[in-house]
Design an enzyme around this catalytic site. Structure first.
Site, PDB file in Angstrom:
ATOM      1  N   ASP A 125     -32.031  36.294  10.425  1.00 18.20           N
ATOM      2  CA  ASP A 125     -33.099  36.938  10.559  1.00 18.20           C
ATOM      3  C   ASP A 125     -32.833  38.477  10.887  1.00 18.20           C
ATOM      4  O   ASP A 125     -31.832  38.676  11.316  1.00 18.20           O
ATOM      5  CB  ASP A 125     -34.157  36.406  11.700  1.00 18.20           C
ATOM      6  CG  ASP A 125     -34.485  34.964  11.357  1.00 18.20           C
ATOM      7  OD1 ASP A 125     -34.758  34.685  10.305  1.00 18.20           O
ATOM      8  OD2 ASP A 125     -34.743  34.164  12.254  1.00 18.20           O
ATOM      9  N   ASP A 143     -39.625  34.004   5.465  1.00 24.45           N
ATOM     10  CA  ASP A 143     -40.615  33.856   6.479  1.00 24.45           C
ATOM     11  C   ASP A 143     -41.986  34.708   5.777  1.00 24.45           C
ATOM     12  O   ASP A 143     -42.953  34.225   5.973  1.00 24.45           O
ATOM     13  CB  ASP A 143     -40.440  34.260   7.873  1.00 24.45           C
ATOM     14  CG  ASP A 143     -39.112  33.717   8.455  1.00 24.45           C
ATOM     15  OD1 ASP A 143     -38.919  32.496   7.916  1.00 24.45           O
ATOM     16  OD2 ASP A 143     -38.517  34.222   9.240  1.00 24.45           O
TER      17      ASP A 143
END
Length: 167
Positions: A125, A143
């Site tokens: 991330d 995401d």
């Protein structure tokens, strides 16, 4: 989406591959060029790059589970669900175009994150948004794909529910 079957399958595959590709390319760039927890401000302090490795799911949920259980819950189960969703997209000819596109975005994002979990043991991330009172967790392009996909599905659902039912 009413087109011939071959063209429909090509469109589905293309949408999924584009989503997986954007995710994997962005993560590869981040892995090579950003140190863990490095803080890079892109737009003042509103869009920030910060590389973290997430062993869990959304907001690190499940990251502390024992590895065998984590592998089943965060890799195997999602992979099976994604395979089912892909089959549904391929074989359900009655899906509206916006529904099919949303589903392909979700599948592509899901594949990107499951691929990371299987290959690296965690998901990379790196994006963080901070706009006054609005602040996100750290996320990635997979995401974003998943959220856009769910947004399209919700939009389709609400548009459908606004149509008056005939008696």
């Amino acid at each position: 989406m009413k087109t011939n079957k071959f063209l429909r399958i090509c469109i589905i595959v293309l949408l999924v591959v584009i989503n997986v590709g954007c995710d994997q390319v962005s993560k590869s760039i981040v892995r090579k060029n950003i140190d863990a927890y490095e803080h890079i401000e892109l737009i003042d302090d509103n869009l920030i790059l910060t590389k973290v490795e997430n062993t869990g799911a959304f907001l690190s949920a499940g990251g502390t589970l024992p590895e065998p259980i984590r592998n089943v819950l965060l890799s195997l189960v999602p992979a099976l669900v994604l395979a089912g969703a892909l089959s549904y997209a391929f074989f359900n000819q009655s899906l509206k175009t916006s529904t099919l596109i949303g589903l392909c975005f979700i599948i592509g994002g899901g594949i990107g994150n499951v691929f990371d979990r299987i290959k690296y043991g965690s998901v990379t991330d790196f994006l963080h948004i901070q706009l006054g009172w609005f602040e996100t967790g750290i996320f990635n392009m997979a995401d974003v794909s998943i959220m856009i996909g769910f947004g399209l599905l919700l939009l389709q659902y609400f548009r459908k529910s606004e149509i008056p039912q005939e008696n």
